[in-house]
Design an enzyme around this catalytic site. Structure first.
Site, short mmCIF file in Angstrom:
data_model
loop_
_atom_site.label_atom_id
_atom_site.label_comp_id
_atom_site.label_asym_id
_atom_site.label_seq_id
_atom_site.Cartn_x
_atom_site.Cartn_y
_atom_site.Cartn_z
CG HIS A 34 -0.49 -0.41 2.33
ND1 HIS A 34 0.63 -1.69 3.30
CD2 HIS A 34 0.22 0.99 2.99
CE1 HIS A 34 0.36 -1.44 3.93
NE2 HIS A 34 0.64 0.12 4.95
N GLY A 35 0.88 1.79 -0.17
CA GLY A 35 1.48 3.48 -0.70
C GLY A 35 0.11 4.63 -0.55
#
Length: 152
Positions: free
Chosen positions: A67-68
């Site tokens: 994720h980011g």
């Protein structure tokens, strides 16, 4: 928030075949870029890689949650990919990863980020759900499994 509410049909990919952590993250960024074309694929990959540098998002049992955060997003984008073969992903249990639930959240929305991460991790605790994800032979089958997520 449920996984079924976050993932659209175009972001469900079964039987993908990659042999490295970098390549699966590149593919995730390509897929994300197709959904948010006003954001560069490079920026998406940078966001994913920045998070991986803090520590692997491989949570064990063949599962990773890359994720980011990105500026300019107005909602969460989530993707589910299941690899034909496990990929070495530096998971906490040192086992290969074959289920990837990736998401990108708007920059600065820390509370939503943590809630999403917790909801996804909770869903992936269900062994029978993960087994069904792994058994999906096509993108359509995988999406159907995601949409049939268990209501407890």
């Amino acid at each position: 928030m449920k996984l079924s509410e976050l993932v659209n049909k175009d972001c469900s990919k079964a039987a993908v075949l990659f042999n490295s952590k970098k390549r699966i993250l590149e593919y995730i960024s390509e897929l994300a870029h197709s959904q948010i074309p006003n954001t560069s694929q490079h920026a998406i990959l940078d966001a994913l890689m920045a998070r991986e540098k803090l520590g692997s998002t491989g949570i064990g049992k063949g599962i990773a949650i890359p994720h980011g955060r990105l500026e300019g997003l107005d909602k969460i984008l989530a993707m589910v990919l299941v690899s034909e073969q496990g990929i070495q992903f530096e998971a906490i249990d040192k086992q290969p990863v074959d289920i990837f639930v990736a998401f990108i959240v708007p920059e600065g929305d820390n509370q939503q980020h943590l809630k999403t991460l917790a909801a996804i991790a909770d869903t992936l605790q269900d062994k029978s759900f993960c087994k069904m994800l792994r058994q999906a032979k096509s993108d359509d089958e995988l999406y159907a499994v995601i949409q049939g997520e268990f209501d407890e």
